[in-house]
Design an enzyme around this catalytic site. Structure first.
Site, PDB file in Angstrom:
ATOM      1  N   VAL A  11       0.833  -1.208   0.000  1.00  0.00           N
ATOM      2  CA  VAL A  11       0.000   0.000   0.000  1.00  0.00           C
ATOM      3  C   VAL A  11       0.867   1.259   0.000  1.00  0.00           C
ATOM      4  O   VAL A  11       0.672   2.169  -0.804  1.00  0.00           O
ATOM      5  CB  VAL A  11      -0.945  -0.038   1.227  1.00  0.00           C
ATOM      6  CG1 VAL A  11      -1.623   1.300   1.446  1.00  0.00           C
ATOM      7  CG2 VAL A  11      -1.984  -1.133   1.038  1.00  0.00           C
ATOM      8  N   THR A 121      -5.128  -0.776   6.820  1.00  0.00           N
ATOM      9  CA  THR A 121      -6.474  -1.213   7.194  1.00  0.00           C
ATOM     10  C   THR A 121      -6.482  -1.462   8.699  1.00  0.00           C
ATOM     11  O   THR A 121      -5.806  -2.369   9.185  1.00  0.00           O
ATOM     12  CB  THR A 121      -6.848  -2.490   6.428  1.00  0.00           C
ATOM     13  OG1 THR A 121      -6.780  -2.185   5.036  1.00  0.00           O
ATOM     14  CG2 THR A 121      -8.243  -2.972   6.774  1.00  0.00           C
ATOM     15  N   PHE A 156      -8.134   1.172  -1.409  1.00  0.00           N
ATOM     16  CA  PHE A 156      -8.971   0.133  -2.042  1.00  0.00           C
ATOM     17  C   PHE A 156      -8.271  -0.537  -3.227  1.00  0.00           C
ATOM     18  O   PHE A 156      -8.925  -1.123  -4.079  1.00  0.00           O
ATOM     19  CB  PHE A 156     -10.310   0.745  -2.477  1.00  0.00           C
ATOM     20  CG  PHE A 156     -11.146   1.200  -1.316  1.00  0.00           C
ATOM     21  CD1 PHE A 156     -11.882   0.290  -0.574  1.00  0.00           C
ATOM     22  CD2 PHE A 156     -11.163   2.538  -0.931  1.00  0.00           C
ATOM     23  CE1 PHE A 156     -12.637   0.704   0.527  1.00  0.00           C
ATOM     24  CE2 PHE A 156     -11.922   2.963   0.159  1.00  0.00           C
ATOM     25  CZ  PHE A 156     -12.660   2.043   0.885  1.00  0.00           C
ATOM     26  N   GLU A 159      -4.208  -6.047  -5.653  1.00  0.00           N
ATOM     27  CA  GLU A 159      -2.918  -6.529  -6.132  1.00  0.00           C
ATOM     28  C   GLU A 159      -3.062  -6.906  -7.596  1.00  0.00           C
ATOM     29  O   GLU A 159      -4.083  -7.445  -8.015  1.00  0.00           O
ATOM     30  CB  GLU A 159      -2.470  -7.757  -5.328  1.00  0.00           C
ATOM     31  CG  GLU A 159      -2.054  -7.392  -3.931  1.00  0.00           C
ATOM     32  CD  GLU A 159      -1.446  -8.571  -3.177  1.00  0.00           C
ATOM     33  OE1 GLU A 159      -0.951  -9.513  -3.814  1.00  0.00           O
ATOM     34  OE2 GLU A 159      -1.478  -8.527  -1.939  1.00  0.00           O
ATOM     35  N   PHE A 256     -17.373  -9.948  -9.227  1.00  0.00           N
ATOM     36  CA  PHE A 256     -17.119 -10.717  -8.001  1.00  0.00           C
ATOM     37  C   PHE A 256     -18.146 -11.808  -7.727  1.00  0.00           C
ATOM     38  O   PHE A 256     -18.449 -12.106  -6.575  1.00  0.00           O
ATOM     39  CB  PHE A 256     -16.996  -9.767  -6.788  1.00  0.00           C
ATOM     40  CG  PHE A 256     -15.565  -9.415  -6.547  1.00  0.00           C
ATOM     41  CD1 PHE A 256     -14.902  -8.549  -7.400  1.00  0.00           C
ATOM     42  CD2 PHE A 256     -14.853  -9.983  -5.503  1.00  0.00           C
ATOM     43  CE1 PHE A 256     -13.560  -8.258  -7.226  1.00  0.00           C
ATOM     44  CE2 PHE A 256     -13.510  -9.702  -5.317  1.00  0.00           C
ATOM     45  CZ  PHE A 256     -12.871  -8.834  -6.182  1.00  0.00           C
ATOM     46  N   TYR A 258     -17.636 -14.801  -9.479  1.00  0.00           N
ATOM     47  CA  TYR A 258     -17.017 -15.958 -10.124  1.00  0.00           C
ATOM     48  C   TYR A 258     -16.717 -17.013  -9.070  1.00  0.00           C
ATOM     49  O   TYR A 258     -15.949 -16.771  -8.149  1.00  0.00           O
ATOM     50  CB  TYR A 258     -15.723 -15.550 -10.844  1.00  0.00           C
ATOM     51  CG  TYR A 258     -16.009 -14.753 -12.082  1.00  0.00           C
ATOM     52  CD1 TYR A 258     -16.210 -15.392 -13.305  1.00  0.00           C
ATOM     53  CD2 TYR A 258     -16.128 -13.370 -12.031  1.00  0.00           C
ATOM     54  CE1 TYR A 258     -16.514 -14.679 -14.443  1.00  0.00           C
ATOM     55  CE2 TYR A 258     -16.427 -12.639 -13.172  1.00  0.00           C
ATOM     56  CZ  TYR A 258     -16.614 -13.299 -14.371  1.00  0.00           C
ATOM     57  OH  TYR A 258     -16.922 -12.585 -15.493  1.00  0.00           O
ATOM     58  N   CYS A 267      -5.701  -9.758   2.130  1.00  0.00           N
ATOM     59  CA  CYS A 267      -6.737  -8.822   2.593  1.00  0.00           C
ATOM     60  C   CYS A 267      -8.020  -9.498   3.057  1.00  0.00           C
ATOM     61  O   CYS A 267      -8.401  -9.354   4.217  1.00  0.00           O
ATOM     62  CB  CYS A 267      -7.045  -7.829   1.483  1.00  0.00           C
ATOM     63  SG  CYS A 267      -5.570  -6.983   0.927  1.00  0.00           S
ATOM     64  N   LYS A 328      -4.072 -15.188  -6.959  1.00  0.00           N
ATOM     65  CA  LYS A 328      -4.837 -14.745  -8.126  1.00  0.00           C
ATOM     66  C   LYS A 328      -3.817 -14.380  -9.208  1.00  0.00           C
ATOM     67  O   LYS A 328      -2.613 -14.284  -8.919  1.00  0.00           O
ATOM     68  CB  LYS A 328      -5.739 -13.563  -7.774  1.00  0.00           C
ATOM     69  CG  LYS A 328      -4.968 -12.308  -7.388  1.00  0.00           C
ATOM     70  CD  LYS A 328      -5.924 -11.140  -7.272  1.00  0.00           C
ATOM     71  CE  LYS A 328      -5.166  -9.840  -7.133  1.00  0.00           C
ATOM     72  NZ  LYS A 328      -6.035  -8.680  -7.134  1.00  0.00           N
TER      73      LYS A 328
HETATM   74  C1  UGA Z   1      -8.921  -6.865  -2.239  1.00  0.00           C
HETATM   75  C2  UGA Z   1     -10.014  -5.889  -2.714  1.00  0.00           C
HETATM   76  O1  UGA Z   1     -10.548  -6.310  -3.969  1.00  0.00           O
HETATM   77  C3  UGA Z   1      -9.459  -4.472  -2.838  1.00  0.00           C
HETATM   78  O2  UGA Z   1     -10.501  -3.571  -3.177  1.00  0.00           O
HETATM   79  C4  UGA Z   1      -8.843  -4.067  -1.485  1.00  0.00           C
HETATM   80  O3  UGA Z   1      -8.276  -2.767  -1.535  1.00  0.00           O
HETATM   81  C5  UGA Z   1      -7.757  -5.060  -1.117  1.00  0.00           C
HETATM   82  O4  UGA Z   1      -8.338  -6.377  -1.027  1.00  0.00           O
HETATM   83  C6  UGA Z   1      -7.167  -4.632   0.199  1.00  0.00           C
HETATM   84  O5  UGA Z   1      -7.888  -4.589   1.206  1.00  0.00           O
HETATM   85  O6  UGA Z   1      -6.002  -4.222   0.236  1.00  0.00           O
HETATM   86  P1  UGA Z   1      -6.948  -8.234  -3.476  1.00  0.00           P
HETATM   87  O7  UGA Z   1      -6.877  -9.033  -2.218  1.00  0.00           O
HETATM   88  O8  UGA Z   1      -5.696  -7.692  -4.060  1.00  0.00           O
HETATM   89  O9  UGA Z   1      -7.923  -6.946  -3.265  1.00  0.00           O
HETATM   90  O10 UGA Z   1      -7.559  -9.163  -4.601  1.00  0.00           O
HETATM   91  P2  UGA Z   1      -8.977  -9.413  -5.304  1.00  0.00           P
HETATM   92  O11 UGA Z   1      -8.844  -9.135  -6.741  1.00  0.00           O
HETATM   93  O12 UGA Z   1     -10.071  -8.720  -4.596  1.00  0.00           O
HETATM   94  O13 UGA Z   1      -9.133 -10.985  -5.139  1.00  0.00           O
HETATM   95  C7  UGA Z   1      -9.255 -11.596  -3.854  1.00  0.00           C
HETATM   96  C8  UGA Z   1      -9.542 -13.071  -3.972  1.00  0.00           C
HETATM   97  O14 UGA Z   1     -10.884 -13.297  -4.370  1.00  0.00           O
HETATM   98  C9  UGA Z   1      -8.677 -13.837  -4.979  1.00  0.00           C
HETATM   99  O15 UGA Z   1      -8.234 -15.033  -4.383  1.00  0.00           O
HETATM  100  C10 UGA Z   1      -9.616 -14.109  -6.143  1.00  0.00           C
HETATM  101  O16 UGA Z   1      -9.276 -15.266  -6.850  1.00  0.00           O
HETATM  102  C11 UGA Z   1     -10.936 -14.274  -5.416  1.00  0.00           C
HETATM  103  N1  UGA Z   1     -12.108 -13.992  -6.265  1.00  0.00           N
HETATM  104  C12 UGA Z   1     -12.352 -12.750  -6.739  1.00  0.00           C
HETATM  105  C13 UGA Z   1     -13.000 -15.022  -6.560  1.00  0.00           C
HETATM  106  O17 UGA Z   1     -12.812 -16.186  -6.135  1.00  0.00           O
HETATM  107  N2  UGA Z   1     -14.097 -14.737  -7.326  1.00  0.00           N
HETATM  108  C14 UGA Z   1     -14.366 -13.512  -7.801  1.00  0.00           C
HETATM  109  O18 UGA Z   1     -15.421 -13.333  -8.491  1.00  0.00           O
HETATM  110  C15 UGA Z   1     -13.464 -12.486  -7.509  1.00  0.00           C
END
Ligand code: UGA
Length: 442
Positions: A11, A121, A156, A159, A256, A258, A267, A328
């Site tokens: 961050v 956070t 927000f 990664e 979101f 999926y 996070c 991811k």
């Molecule tokens: C998350 C939030 O999306 C950000 O907005 C926030 O700022 C961040 O945490 C934080 O608090 O710092 P991040 O952890 O980088 O971001 O990744 P995401 O893209 O949100 O994915 C999180 C997890 O959810 C991954 O394992 C991804 O595979 C999973 N995911 C996401 C699903 O299984 N299905 C979906 O539809 C979307």
């Protein structure tokens, strides 16, 4: 404006680089001398698209500097960001020791008005704790005349798209009750707030809770869809059709929803746990958050269950190819990654695992070292060689088109377990694969 950022983690570093790019003069302070030295030379400790050139360019232009000298850092910035880590402590609450140490450091060295901005956070009430810490230290210095405000300004960024998220934020939440602070923060973010006003001003506690509420809501959407996928599997429905059917309702939306093998990263798991702990300490039973966490835990074992159904619990004569290690795509981060649960359970059942990830190979080696039952493979194709089946844990772009012939020729049998629903089951069947995915009929 002169800005100081304490903490060069994800961050802090991204925020600092983006603010420098917008023309602010930013100094980053960290206690890790080695990290600061490497940053000065342009070495970025994390893989994040677009970050390295941004840091290099602004370092060279003089807008972005790095130091371990906290006193200099405090002198430099009128606006001081606290962006240090808040790891979970034993009971699951966020450990604030690093945040409060920075608060004391600022109070120890400040000589004029400072705007102290919480970017980490942190649980609701932390801004007040930071305020108390600063007052206490100023009292010790006999310097209570020095002015300051503590502002909550949650981050927000995601990664893998952190630079873009920071450059073009959906919203900029500013938690403060002071008009002077609001003016300063608006000035700071003016370069990112051009076409329509993205700034939302609120009281400090609401800003702090908004951050947790956002992540917990997103985690809830994912866990909900994962549960639907398990139900779809049993009733013979296709979760892909269900996803499209419900996503078309704008109140639900396509983002979101999926399904897969659970969320990971630094996070969601940490923030769901921290908010649960906050609620529990207040005597509230966090029923929804409990369920979100429980589903996620179960979901991380879902692909494994399908493997066990196919081969039984003794996997000692089996070798699996595993594509995807990071939690991811577009990151080398393996914190709480579903791939880890999968791999560790396969090992526990005696299996051998041949792994490949486009970015996380070093991280995997760092975590697991050299093991006889894991081969780190240089390409996705070499991971397949001689394996009984292919498992997919992360939806990297390069996995999305499957070269059926190569895969079939390399595997002992044409069996694919896909935790991210990358391929159409009908295409896979037509290509001669035995295909297992999440919530879709074979
Ligand atoms: C998350 C939030 O999306 C950000 O907005 C926030 O700022 C961040 O945490 C934080 O608090 O710092 P991040 O952890 O980088 O971001 O990744 P995401 O893209 O949100 O994915 C999180 C997890 O959810 C991954 O394992 C991804 O595979 C999973 N995911 C996401 C699903 O299984 N299905 C979906 O539809 C979307």
């Amino acid at each position: 404006m002169n800005v100081t950022v304490f903490g060069t983690g994800y961050v802090g570093l991204v925020q600092a680089a983006v603010l420098a790019e917008a023309g602010h003069r930013v100094t980053c302070i960290d206690i890790d001398e080695n990290k600061i030295e490497r940053l000065k030379q342009g070495h970025i400790p994390i893989f994040e698209p677009g970050l390295e050139p941004l840091v290099k360019r602004n370092n060279e232009s003089g807008n972005l500097s790095f130091s371990t000298n906290a006193a200099e850092g405090v002198a430099h910035g009128d606006l001081i960001f606290i962006a240090v880590g808040t790891p979970p402590d034993e009971d699951g609450s966020a450990d604030l020791q690093y945040v409060l140490t920075v608060a004391r450091t600022i109070a120890k060295h400040m000589s004029g008005k400072k705007y102290i901005i919480n970017k980490s956070t942190v649980p609701v009430g932390t801004a007040d704790k930071v305020r108390e810490e600063v007052i206490h230290t100023l009292q010790e210095r006999d310097a209570l005349n020095l002015e300051f405000d503590v502002i909550s300004n949650p981050e927000f960024l995601k990664e893998g798209s952190a630079v873009a998220d920071c450059m073009k934020p959906d919203r900029i939440i500013i938690g403060t009750s002071e008009q002077a602070s609001e003016r300063k923060m608006r000035q700071l973010y003016a370069p990112f707030n051009r076409n329509h006003d993205k700034v939302i001003v609120m009281d400090v506690r609401s800003a702090e809770l908004a951050k947790y509420a956002a992540n917990c809501m997103l985690a809830t959407k994912i866990s909900f869809m994962n549960e639907m996928a398990v139900i779809a599997d049993r009733v013979g429905a296709d979760i892909e059709s269900v996803r499209q059917g419900i996503g078309s309702d704008p109140r639900i939306g396509y983002h979101f929803i999926y399904p897969g093998i659970g969320y990971g990263g630094s996070c969601f798991p940490k923030d769901v746990q921290a908010l649960k702990t906050t609620a529990t300490k207040l005597g509230i039973e966090p029923k929804i958050l409990n369920a979100v966490e429980e589903r996620n835990h179960t979901q991380k074992h879902y692909l494994l269950e399908k493997v066990v159904e196919r081969y039984g619990k003794d996997l000692s004569d089996k070798t699996f190819a595993l594509w995807g290690l990071s939690f991811k795509p577009n990151t080398d981060d393996m914190r709480e990654a579903p791939a880890r649960v999968l791999m560790e359970n396969l090992w526990a059942m005696g299996a051998n695992v041949r792994v490949f990830d486009p970015e996380a190979m070093h991280e995997c080696e760092r975590i697991y070292g050299n093991r006889d039952d894991m081969q780190l493979c240089g390409t996705r194709d070499s991971a397949l060689s001689g394996a009984d089946a292919l498992l997919i844990a992360t939806e990297w772009q390069q996995f999305k088109s499957l070269d059926s012939n190569t895969v079939k020729n390399s595997l002992r049998e044409p069996v694919v377990f896909d935790g991210r629903n990358l391929y159409a089951p009908t295409d896979m069947a037509a290509a001669g694969f035995e295909y297992y995915c999440v919530g879709r009929p074979q």
